[in-house]
Design a protein around this motif. Structure first.
Motif, PDB file in Angstrom:
ATOM      1  N   ILE A  81      -1.606 -56.327   9.937  1.00 58.27           N
ATOM      2  CA  ILE A  81      -2.318 -55.770  11.076  1.00 58.27           C
ATOM      3  C   ILE A  81      -2.839 -56.887  11.976  1.00 58.27           C
ATOM      4  N   GLY A  82      -3.132 -58.036  11.395  1.00 62.17           N
ATOM      5  CA  GLY A  82      -3.603 -59.168  12.185  1.00 62.17           C
ATOM      6  C   GLY A  82      -2.558 -59.684  13.163  1.00 62.17           C
ATOM      7  N   ASP A  83      -1.272 -59.378  12.900  1.00 63.23           N
ATOM      8  CA  ASP A  83      -0.215 -59.797  13.819  1.00 63.23           C
ATOM      9  C   ASP A  83      -0.295 -59.068  15.157  1.00 63.23           C
ATOM     10  N   CYS A  84      -1.108 -58.020  15.219  1.00 65.86           N
ATOM     11  CA  CYS A  84      -1.317 -57.322  16.484  1.00 65.86           C
ATOM     12  C   CYS A  84      -2.208 -58.129  17.431  1.00 65.86           C
ATOM     13  N   LEU A  85      -2.873 -59.146  16.899  1.00 70.24           N
ATOM     14  CA  LEU A  85      -3.749 -60.010  17.706  1.00 70.24           C
ATOM     15  C   LEU A  85      -4.822 -59.217  18.439  1.00 70.24           C
ATOM     16  N   GLY A  86      -5.304 -58.169  17.778  1.00 73.16           N
ATOM     17  CA  GLY A  86      -6.370 -57.361  18.349  1.00 73.16           C
ATOM     18  C   GLY A  86      -5.928 -56.349  19.382  1.00 73.16           C
ATOM     19  N   ASP A  87      -4.641 -56.223  19.629  1.00 74.80           N
ATOM     20  CA  ASP A  87      -4.153 -55.250  20.617  1.00 74.80           C
ATOM     21  C   ASP A  87      -4.339 -53.838  20.071  1.00 74.80           C
ATOM     22  N   PRO A  88      -5.099 -52.975  20.760  1.00 72.06           N
ATOM     23  CA  PRO A  88      -5.420 -51.650  20.213  1.00 72.06           C
ATOM     24  C   PRO A  88      -4.208 -50.729  20.079  1.00 72.06           C
ATOM     25  N   PHE A  89      -3.257 -50.811  21.013  1.00 73.09           N
ATOM     26  CA  PHE A  89      -2.094 -49.928  20.906  1.00 73.09           C
ATOM     27  C   PHE A  89      -1.227 -50.338  19.721  1.00 73.09           C
ATOM     28  N   CYS A  90      -1.034 -51.625  19.550  1.00 70.28           N
ATOM     29  CA  CYS A  90      -0.266 -52.123  18.407  1.00 70.28           C
ATOM     30  C   CYS A  90      -0.908 -51.682  17.101  1.00 70.28           C
ATOM     31  N   GLU A  91      -2.227 -51.821  17.008  1.00 72.98           N
ATOM     32  CA  GLU A  91      -2.927 -51.432  15.788  1.00 72.98           C
ATOM     33  C   GLU A  91      -2.825 -49.931  15.546  1.00 72.98           C
ATOM     34  N   SER A  92      -2.905 -49.151  16.612  1.00 68.45           N
ATOM     35  CA  SER A  92      -2.798 -47.694  16.447  1.00 68.45           C
ATOM     36  C   SER A  92      -1.404 -47.292  15.996  1.00 68.45           C
ATOM     37  N   GLN A  93      -0.376 -47.998  16.474  1.00 67.35           N
ATOM     38  CA  GLN A  93       0.984 -47.719  16.027  1.00 67.35           C
ATOM     39  C   GLN A  93       1.151 -48.064  14.550  1.00 67.35           C
ATOM     40  N   MET A  94       0.564 -49.173  14.125  1.00 66.22           N
ATOM     41  CA  MET A  94       0.683 -49.554  12.718  1.00 66.22           C
ATOM     42  C   MET A  94      -0.049 -48.583  11.800  1.00 66.22           C
TER      43      MET A  94
END
Length: 341
Positions: free
Chosen positions: A189-202
């Motif tokens: 999840i840290g690979d999202c670099l804090g991006d909220p959309f990326c985290e929500s997809q994961m």
């Protein structure tokens, strides 16, 4: 009397000789192939659904565009599960469609890649028998690109009478999806670099993948299945030797300095995978690549609150790129092994 019979026989033999040297050009068609967990109706150039989206959410715009270019277009039936395609309700709804084909010629879009390929190959052979199609250009969205490649292998193994002219893949996870890799633990999840959309997809989309990850194409969506010395890709060497491939990838979402295992991506598939950058030339010997700043699908655009035209399956630029790939198939084998890749 003998002379009359001899003359008649000569005429019949001449007629047979003429038919055996028929020089008519082969009948061609474009076949559109759906991806993971998709449901799509069977459509023909002169028959589609009359309620809702005529060819389903992933194929309607592309079908209409290619028909307008003069191509003969069929959509391969696909069901999120085994069996025949039924009318759908809600998002991407369609109804009052052409008669559904048997399950044996319908892709189970939640089943394994190779099984989906076998069913697609049967559909293509059916097009030859029933519609007199001799050549096909395959266009696969998402995992539909892998289903199509599996079908090519089956068609070759069974010495099908149908020739595959080209393969175009749109957002296809040639090396897996970063969301499936998150489920497997290869991406954090840290690979999202804090991006909220990326985290929500994961945590959302990837959770849905995990729910069906124990079997079928969801399990085969990860890098661990597709890549490596014993990966699925490795066993496809030579299948596309005479088939030019165009790979279209989206990079709508990006974070500078982000790991290429995640960034940029289309919301489902990272660009590196969509362009098959690490896929060996024995697997993809003739390829050209196109990059568009789009999302994976209109569903991803919807949840990202973006216009539908920002989706790979609806963007006019992508529709044109697919038409160009089909048109250029006759000469693409003469070009460099990697163009724009």
């Amino acid at each position: 009397m003998r002379r009359v019979l001899a003359l008649a026989a000569a005429v019949l033999l001449a007629g047979c000789s003429h038919s055996s040297t028929d020089t008519r050009p082969p009948a061609r068609a474009v076949v559109l192939v759906s991806g993971l967990a998709s449901t799509a109706p069977y459509t023909a150039p002169d028959a589609a659904c009359t309620i809702g989206l005529p060819a389903g959410t992933d194929h309607t715009a592309l079908r209409e565009h290619l028909l307008g270019k003069g191509y003969s277009v069929f959509t391969a039936p696909a069901m999120a599960g085994s069996g025949q395609v039924h009318d759908t309700t809600g998002y991407g709804a369609f109804a009052s469609c052409p008669a559904p084909l048997p399950a044996s010629r319908t892709i189970d879009s939640t089943g394994g890649i190779d099984l989906a390929g076998e069913h697609l190959a049967r559909f293509i052979d059916w097009l030859h028998t029933e519609k007199h199609i001799d050549e096909v250009d395959l266009v696969g969205h998402s995992m539909g690109g892998l289903f199509a490649r599996a079908a090519i292998r089956t068609l070759k193994a069974e010495q099908s009478a149908v020739r595959v002219r080209s393969l175009t893949t749109i957002g296809t996870p040639w090396q897996g999806s970063y969301l499936a890799n998150f489920v497997e633990g290869g991406v954090k999840i840290g690979d999202c670099l804090g991006d909220p959309f990326c985290e929500s997809q994961m945590t959302g989309y990837a959770r849905d993948i995990a729910a069906v990850h124990v079997s079928g194409s969801a399990r085969e969506l990860g890098q661990s299945y597709l890549t490596g010395p014993k990966g699925w890709n490795t066993f496809q060497a030579g299948v596309l030797e005479a088939v030019p491939v165009t790979l279209i990838g989206g990079n709508r979402f990006d974070r500078p300095g982000g790991a290429p295992a995640v960034w940029p991506n289309d919301g489902v598939v990272e660009l590196r995978s969509a362009l098959g950058r690490d896929v060996d030339d024995t697997v993809l010997p003739h390829r050209r690549c196109r990059i568009v700043d789009d999302t994976h699908s209109d569903y991803v655009s919807m949840i990202a609150q973006l216009p539908r035209a920002t989706a790979l399956t609806w963007d006019p630029r992508v529709l044109d790129a697919v038409a160009e790939a089909i048109e250029g198939a006759a000469t693409d084998l003469d070009g460099p092994a990697r163009q724009g890749c």
